[in-house]
Structure formats: C-alpha cells, structure tokens
Motif scaffolding. Sequence first.
Motif, PDB file in Angstrom:
ATOM      1  N   PRO A   1       0.808  -1.226   0.000  1.00  0.00           N
ATOM      2  CA  PRO A   1       0.000   0.000   0.000  1.00  0.00           C
ATOM      3  C   PRO A   1       0.837   1.270   0.000  1.00  0.00           C
ATOM      4  CG  PRO A   1      -0.569  -1.421   1.875  1.00  0.00           C
ATOM      5  CD  PRO A   1       0.529  -2.084   1.119  1.00  0.00           C
ATOM      6  N   LEU A   2       2.064   1.211   0.497  1.00  0.00           N
ATOM      7  CA  LEU A   2       2.922   2.398   0.483  1.00  0.00           C
ATOM      8  C   LEU A   2       3.272   2.824  -0.933  1.00  0.00           C
ATOM      9  CD1 LEU A   2       5.382   1.808   3.456  1.00  0.00           C
ATOM     10  CD2 LEU A   2       3.502   3.440   3.310  1.00  0.00           C
ATOM     11  N   ILE A   3       3.294   1.881  -1.869  1.00  0.00           N
ATOM     12  CA  ILE A   3       3.592   2.212  -3.264  1.00  0.00           C
ATOM     13  C   ILE A   3       2.551   3.188  -3.795  1.00  0.00           C
ATOM     14  CG2 ILE A   3       3.691   1.275  -5.614  1.00  0.00           C
ATOM     15  CD1 ILE A   3       6.198   0.754  -3.926  1.00  0.00           C
ATOM     16  N   ARG A   4       1.313   3.023  -3.393  1.00  0.00           N
ATOM     17  CA  ARG A   4       0.256   3.914  -3.882  1.00  0.00           C
ATOM     18  C   ARG A   4       0.442   5.348  -3.402  1.00  0.00           C
ATOM     19  NH1 ARG A   4      -2.922  -0.446  -2.024  1.00  0.00           N
ATOM     20  NH2 ARG A   4      -3.205  -1.922  -3.681  1.00  0.00           N
ATOM     21  N   ASP A   5       1.245   5.527  -2.365  1.00  0.00           N
ATOM     22  CA  ASP A   5       1.517   6.861  -1.843  1.00  0.00           C
ATOM     23  C   ASP A   5       2.693   7.526  -2.539  1.00  0.00           C
ATOM     24  OD1 ASP A   5      -0.539   6.630  -0.033  1.00  0.00           O
ATOM     25  OD2 ASP A   5       0.747   5.853   1.560  1.00  0.00           O
ATOM     26  N   SER A   6       3.310   6.826  -3.480  1.00  0.00           N
ATOM     27  CA  SER A   6       4.494   7.370  -4.144  1.00  0.00           C
ATOM     28  C   SER A   6       4.122   8.543  -5.025  1.00  0.00           C
ATOM     29  CB  SER A   6       5.166   6.293  -4.992  1.00  0.00           C
ATOM     30  OG  SER A   6       5.681   5.294  -4.158  1.00  0.00           O
ATOM     31  N   ASP A   7       4.995   9.521  -5.005  1.00  0.00           N
ATOM     32  CA  ASP A   7       4.765  10.725  -5.793  1.00  0.00           C
ATOM     33  C   ASP A   7       5.533  10.729  -7.100  1.00  0.00           C
ATOM     34  OD1 ASP A   7       3.080  11.829  -3.862  1.00  0.00           O
ATOM     35  OD2 ASP A   7       4.759  12.734  -2.790  1.00  0.00           O
ATOM     36  N   HIS A   8       6.457   9.795  -7.273  1.00  0.00           N
ATOM     37  CA  HIS A   8       7.305   9.781  -8.459  1.00  0.00           C
ATOM     38  C   HIS A   8       7.525   8.362  -8.965  1.00  0.00           C
ATOM     39  CE1 HIS A   8       8.174  13.672  -6.635  1.00  0.00           C
ATOM     40  NE2 HIS A   8       8.385  14.067  -7.877  1.00  0.00           N
ATOM     41  N   TYR A   9       7.824   8.288 -10.251  1.00  0.00           N
ATOM     42  CA  TYR A   9       8.090   7.006 -10.900  1.00  0.00           C
ATOM     43  C   TYR A   9       9.288   7.151 -11.817  1.00  0.00           C
ATOM     44  CZ  TYR A   9       3.503   5.467  -9.351  1.00  0.00           C
ATOM     45  OH  TYR A   9       2.433   5.115  -8.581  1.00  0.00           O
ATOM     46  N   VAL A  10      10.095   6.105 -11.863  1.00  0.00           N
ATOM     47  CA  VAL A  10      11.118   5.986 -12.892  1.00  0.00           C
ATOM     48  C   VAL A  10      10.433   5.273 -14.043  1.00  0.00           C
ATOM     49  CG1 VAL A  10      13.288   4.875 -13.532  1.00  0.00           C
ATOM     50  CG2 VAL A  10      13.035   5.905 -11.273  1.00  0.00           C
ATOM     51  N   VAL A  11      10.485   5.859 -15.240  1.00  0.00           N
ATOM     52  CA  VAL A  11       9.859   5.240 -16.411  1.00  0.00           C
ATOM     53  C   VAL A  11      10.934   4.867 -17.420  1.00  0.00           C
ATOM     54  CG1 VAL A  11       7.661   6.413 -16.058  1.00  0.00           C
ATOM     55  CG2 VAL A  11       9.369   7.456 -17.542  1.00  0.00           C
ATOM     56  N   LEU A  12      10.743   3.704 -18.030  1.00  0.00           N
ATOM     57  CA  LEU A  12      11.690   3.175 -19.002  1.00  0.00           C
ATOM     58  C   LEU A  12      10.969   2.894 -20.309  1.00  0.00           C
ATOM     59  CD1 LEU A  12      13.327   0.537 -16.620  1.00  0.00           C
ATOM     60  CD2 LEU A  12      14.186   2.819 -17.131  1.00  0.00           C
ATOM     61  N   GLU A  13      11.534   3.413 -21.396  1.00  0.00           N
ATOM     62  CA  GLU A  13      11.014   3.179 -22.736  1.00  0.00           C
ATOM     63  C   GLU A  13      12.135   2.580 -23.569  1.00  0.00           C
ATOM     64  OE1 GLU A  13       8.852   6.481 -24.641  1.00  0.00           O
ATOM     65  OE2 GLU A  13       9.052   7.520 -22.729  1.00  0.00           O
ATOM     66  N   PRO A  14      11.804   1.673 -24.492  1.00  0.00           N
ATOM     67  CA  PRO A  14      12.844   1.097 -25.353  1.00  0.00           C
ATOM     68  C   PRO A  14      13.610   2.191 -26.095  1.00  0.00           C
ATOM     69  CG  PRO A  14      10.773  -0.082 -25.619  1.00  0.00           C
ATOM     70  CD  PRO A  14      10.486   1.137 -24.789  1.00  0.00           C
ATOM     71  N   GLY A  15      14.936   2.125 -26.033  1.00  0.00           N
ATOM     72  CA  GLY A  15      15.776   3.054 -26.775  1.00  0.00           C
ATOM     73  C   GLY A  15      15.904   4.436 -26.165  1.00  0.00           C
ATOM     74  N   GLN A  16      15.348   4.651 -24.963  1.00  0.00           N
ATOM     75  CA  GLN A  16      15.395   5.956 -24.306  1.00  0.00           C
ATOM     76  C   GLN A  16      16.100   5.833 -22.956  1.00  0.00           C
ATOM     77  OE1 GLN A  16      14.077   8.818 -25.709  1.00  0.00           O
ATOM     78  NE2 GLN A  16      13.596   7.576 -27.495  1.00  0.00           N
ATOM     79  N   SER A  17      16.613   6.936 -22.472  1.00  0.00           N
ATOM     80  CA  SER A  17      17.172   6.974 -21.123  1.00  0.00           C
ATOM     81  C   SER A  17      16.037   6.930 -20.112  1.00  0.00           C
ATOM     82  CB  SER A  17      17.969   8.257 -20.916  1.00  0.00           C
ATOM     83  OG  SER A  17      19.055   8.319 -21.802  1.00  0.00           O
ATOM     84  N   GLU A  18      16.328   6.424 -18.927  1.00  0.00           N
ATOM     85  CA  GLU A  18      15.300   6.421 -17.889  1.00  0.00           C
ATOM     86  C   GLU A  18      14.975   7.860 -17.507  1.00  0.00           C
ATOM     87  OE1 GLU A  18      17.501   5.968 -13.650  1.00  0.00           O
ATOM     88  OE2 GLU A  18      17.399   4.145 -14.842  1.00  0.00           O
ATOM     89  N   ARG A  19      13.716   8.052 -17.109  1.00  0.00           N
ATOM     90  CA  ARG A  19      13.257   9.381 -16.700  1.00  0.00           C
ATOM     91  C   ARG A  19      12.557   9.279 -15.355  1.00  0.00           C
ATOM     92  NH1 ARG A  19       9.447  11.758 -20.955  1.00  0.00           N
ATOM     93  NH2 ARG A  19       8.790   9.612 -21.185  1.00  0.00           N
ATOM     94  N   LEU A  20      12.605  10.349 -14.607  1.00  0.00           N
ATOM     95  CA  LEU A  20      11.881  10.453 -13.355  1.00  0.00           C
ATOM     96  C   LEU A  20      10.695  11.379 -13.589  1.00  0.00           C
ATOM     97  CD1 LEU A  20      11.802   9.824 -10.286  1.00  0.00           C
ATOM     98  CD2 LEU A  20      13.123  11.929  -9.966  1.00  0.00           C
ATOM     99  N   LEU A  21       9.475  10.845 -13.370  1.00  0.00           N
ATOM    100  CA  LEU A  21       8.254  11.623 -13.585  1.00  0.00           C
ATOM    101  C   LEU A  21       7.432  11.666 -12.309  1.00  0.00           C
ATOM    102  CD1 LEU A  21       7.019  10.182 -17.018  1.00  0.00           C
ATOM    103  CD2 LEU A  21       8.367  12.253 -16.633  1.00  0.00           C
ATOM    104  N   SER A  22       6.669  12.724 -12.165  1.00  0.00           N
ATOM    105  CA  SER A  22       5.700  12.787 -11.068  1.00  0.00           C
ATOM    106  C   SER A  22       4.613  11.747 -11.335  1.00  0.00           C
ATOM    107  CB  SER A  22       5.081  14.178 -10.984  1.00  0.00           C
ATOM    108  OG  SER A  22       4.255  14.401 -12.116  1.00  0.00           O
ATOM    109  N   ALA A  23       3.836  11.438 -10.310  1.00  0.00           N
ATOM    110  CA  ALA A  23       2.734  10.483 -10.486  1.00  0.00           C
ATOM    111  C   ALA A  23       1.758  10.980 -11.549  1.00  0.00           C
ATOM    112  CB  ALA A  23       2.030  10.246  -9.157  1.00  0.00           C
TER     113      ALA A  23
END
Length: 90
Positions: A4-26
């Motif tokens: 349940p703590l995951i649902r409280d997260s305000d940010h996500y690391v997102v990964l797309e093929p061929g792209q650098s990882e990014r940090l995005l808000s929820a």
Amino acid sequence: MSDPLIRDSDHYVVLEPGQSERLLSAADTLVWLQTWLQSLDVLPEDLQSQNSLVAAAQRLLDTACELEVGQGLCLQWFAVRLEPPGSVQG
C-alpha cells in the motif's frame, strides 16, 4: 498483492525502449501511460473494461509495472520515494 505504500508514491522511474530512464511525477506518469495506451490499436484485455483511458492508465499504475507496446517492446515504470515517510523538510 502490492504494498500500500507504493500507492503513496509521488514519483516514478519510467523506461522506454531506446530511451534513457526518466523520473516523472505520479501525474506525469499517468499522462505518459495514457499517451501510450492511446497509441495502441487494441487495449490489453484486462483494460478493455475500463470506461476511459484515464481509468485504464490508473489501473495500470495501481496494478502493474509493465506494458507491452509492440512485439518484444515493453514500457516499465517503478514507484520511487524521494523522501523517507515522515521526514521533515527544513
């Protein structure tokens, strides 16, 4: 079952093929998922019952961490906490 703590997260690391990882808000992660869902010809079967792309994206955010967008191409997102729970900002 997810933590349940995951649902409280305000940010996500997102990964797309061929792209650098990014940090995005929820909120930005939700928009990112909606954009990808909109690009699909057919939604995954478990999302087809959702009444909107927003609802489908939210379901993904709440229940999964990967979406196949092409043969062998997957998006991934991982909740991250930038500050420990209960930390006090100075």
